[in-house]
Design a protein around this motif. Structure first.
Motif, PDB file in Angstrom:
ATOM      1  N   PHE A  55     -22.477  72.235   9.690  1.00  0.00           N
ATOM      2  CA  PHE A  55     -21.445  71.360  10.224  1.00  0.00           C
ATOM      3  C   PHE A  55     -20.259  72.125  10.796  1.00  0.00           C
ATOM      4  O   PHE A  55     -19.861  73.157  10.252  1.00  0.00           O
ATOM      5  N   HIS A  56     -19.683  71.588  11.855  1.00  0.00           N
ATOM      6  CA  HIS A  56     -18.400  72.066  12.361  1.00  0.00           C
ATOM      7  C   HIS A  56     -17.380  71.856  11.240  1.00  0.00           C
ATOM      8  O   HIS A  56     -17.470  70.856  10.516  1.00  0.00           O
ATOM      9  N   PRO A  57     -16.420  72.753  11.060  1.00  0.00           N
ATOM     10  CA  PRO A  57     -15.467  72.612   9.951  1.00  0.00           C
ATOM     11  C   PRO A  57     -14.709  71.280   9.920  1.00  0.00           C
ATOM     12  O   PRO A  57     -14.324  70.817   8.841  1.00  0.00           O
ATOM     13  N   SER A  58     -14.500  70.653  11.058  1.00  0.00           N
ATOM     14  CA  SER A  58     -13.771  69.377  11.068  1.00  0.00           C
ATOM     15  C   SER A  58     -14.699  68.169  11.159  1.00  0.00           C
ATOM     16  O   SER A  58     -14.264  67.061  11.481  1.00  0.00           O
ATOM     17  N   ALA A  59     -15.976  68.368  10.838  1.00  0.00           N
ATOM     18  CA  ALA A  59     -16.962  67.286  10.937  1.00  0.00           C
ATOM     19  C   ALA A  59     -16.596  66.105  10.042  1.00  0.00           C
ATOM     20  O   ALA A  59     -15.977  66.270   8.994  1.00  0.00           O
ATOM     21  N   ILE A  60     -17.014  64.925  10.501  1.00  0.00           N
ATOM     22  CA  ILE A  60     -16.859  63.722   9.687  1.00  0.00           C
ATOM     23  C   ILE A  60     -18.233  63.099   9.483  1.00  0.00           C
ATOM     24  O   ILE A  60     -19.123  63.242  10.321  1.00  0.00           O
ATOM     25  N   TYR A 128     -26.453  61.637  15.070  1.00  0.00           N
ATOM     26  CA  TYR A 128     -25.780  62.937  15.057  1.00  0.00           C
ATOM     27  C   TYR A 128     -25.081  63.155  16.394  1.00  0.00           C
ATOM     28  O   TYR A 128     -25.651  62.865  17.443  1.00  0.00           O
ATOM     29  N   GLN A 129     -23.892  63.732  16.341  1.00  0.00           N
ATOM     30  CA  GLN A 129     -23.245  64.249  17.523  1.00  0.00           C
ATOM     31  C   GLN A 129     -23.108  65.750  17.289  1.00  0.00           C
ATOM     32  O   GLN A 129     -22.625  66.178  16.225  1.00  0.00           O
ATOM     33  N   LEU A 130     -23.570  66.520  18.266  1.00  0.00           N
ATOM     34  CA  LEU A 130     -23.611  67.969  18.101  1.00  0.00           C
ATOM     35  C   LEU A 130     -22.948  68.659  19.288  1.00  0.00           C
ATOM     36  O   LEU A 130     -22.869  68.086  20.381  1.00  0.00           O
ATOM     37  N   THR A 131     -22.518  69.888  19.052  1.00  0.00           N
ATOM     38  CA  THR A 131     -21.988  70.720  20.122  1.00  0.00           C
ATOM     39  C   THR A 131     -22.606  72.109  19.999  1.00  0.00           C
ATOM     40  O   THR A 131     -22.945  72.553  18.896  1.00  0.00           O
ATOM     41  N   TYR A 132     -22.766  72.773  21.160  1.00  0.00           N
ATOM     42  CA  TYR A 132     -23.379  74.100  21.183  1.00  0.00           C
ATOM     43  C   TYR A 132     -22.352  75.129  21.617  1.00  0.00           C
ATOM     44  O   TYR A 132     -21.773  75.011  22.700  1.00  0.00           O
ATOM     45  N   VAL A 140     -21.085  67.833  14.601  1.00  0.00           N
ATOM     46  CA  VAL A 140     -19.679  67.468  14.668  1.00  0.00           C
ATOM     47  C   VAL A 140     -19.441  66.165  13.911  1.00  0.00           C
ATOM     48  O   VAL A 140     -18.415  65.982  13.273  1.00  0.00           O
ATOM     49  N   SER A 141     -20.424  65.265  13.994  1.00  0.00           N
ATOM     50  CA  SER A 141     -20.314  64.032  13.219  1.00  0.00           C
ATOM     51  C   SER A 141     -21.706  63.504  12.915  1.00  0.00           C
ATOM     52  O   SER A 141     -22.660  63.746  13.649  1.00  0.00           O
ATOM     53  N   LEU A 142     -21.776  62.813  11.793  1.00  0.00           N
ATOM     54  CA  LEU A 142     -23.017  62.181  11.362  1.00  0.00           C
ATOM     55  C   LEU A 142     -22.665  60.770  10.904  1.00  0.00           C
ATOM     56  O   LEU A 142     -21.809  60.594  10.037  1.00  0.00           O
ATOM     57  N   LEU A 143     -23.304  59.804  11.537  1.00  0.00           N
ATOM     58  CA  LEU A 143     -23.102  58.396  11.221  1.00  0.00           C
ATOM     59  C   LEU A 143     -24.470  57.833  10.861  1.00  0.00           C
ATOM     60  O   LEU A 143     -25.449  58.103  11.549  1.00  0.00           O
ATOM     61  N   TRP A 144     -24.568  57.086   9.763  1.00  0.00           N
ATOM     62  CA  TRP A 144     -25.865  56.522   9.408  1.00  0.00           C
ATOM     63  C   TRP A 144     -25.725  55.110   8.879  1.00  0.00           C
ATOM     64  O   TRP A 144     -24.664  54.696   8.433  1.00  0.00           O
ATOM     65  N   THR A 145     -26.842  54.403   8.955  1.00  0.00           N
ATOM     66  CA  THR A 145     -26.918  53.042   8.447  1.00  0.00           C
ATOM     67  C   THR A 145     -28.314  52.820   7.891  1.00  0.00           C
ATOM     68  O   THR A 145     -29.277  53.486   8.291  1.00  0.00           O
TER      69      THR A 145
END
Length: 160
Positions: A55-60, A128-132, A140-145
């Motif tokens: 994870f990016h350090p500021s990930a949510i 997932y939202q990711l950056t390279y 950068v973020s992970l949202l689930w349901t």
């Protein structure tokens, strides 16, 4: 005996780090690595250092449904993963995923199957939202349901 353990660790540690770094150079690799890290057998402890490295350090991280959304930082998420509940075993595996990528950013919609130590089975969607950058992908973020009786996962996310 402790010297032997230390020597083995020092010899294997660079190999372990290199193996994880190779997994982080592709979208499939990083997503599969996260599932592999959170899937554990009874009595095992999650490797929160390896999970943090994905994870990016500021990930949510956010769990959501039609009535609520709860967001935590990566630090708060890792504390939750240390709960004894997970030491009883947890399985999460991918069913299917759709990946959209452009110019160092990516969106992954991944359907999953999960099963806890009490036998509770569920399906859901991870977004997932990711950056390279720095020659690797970062979550950068992970949202689930979780799928409900009233709202099933659309078939386009269940292909095999």
């Amino acid at each position: 005996m402790n010297n032997l353990k230390t020597l083995i660790y020092l010899l294997l540690f660079p190999t372990i780090i290199l193996a994880q770094e190779n997994k982080l150079s592709s979208i499939d690799g990083i997503v599969n690595e996260l599932l592999g890290q959170i899937t554990i057998e009874k009595g095992e402890k999650m490797d929160t250092t390896a999970i943090r490295n994905l994870f990016h350090p500021s990930a949510i991280l956010t769990v959501a449904n039609s009535s609520n959304a709860e967001t935590v930082s990566i630090d708060e998420f890792l504390i939750l993963l240390k709960d004894p509940y997970y030491e009883e075993g947890y399985l999460e595996r991918e069913i299917y995923k759709v990946v959209d990528e452009y110019n160092g950013i990516a969106q992954v919609f991944q359907s999953f199957y999960g099963k806890d130590s009490e036998g509770l089975e569920e399906k859901g969607i991870n977004s997932y939202q990711l950056t390279y950058y720095q020659k690797r992908w970062w979550i950068v973020s992970l949202l689930w349901t979780i799928e409900s009786e009233n709202l099933k996962i659309p078939s386009r996310y269940l292909r095999n």
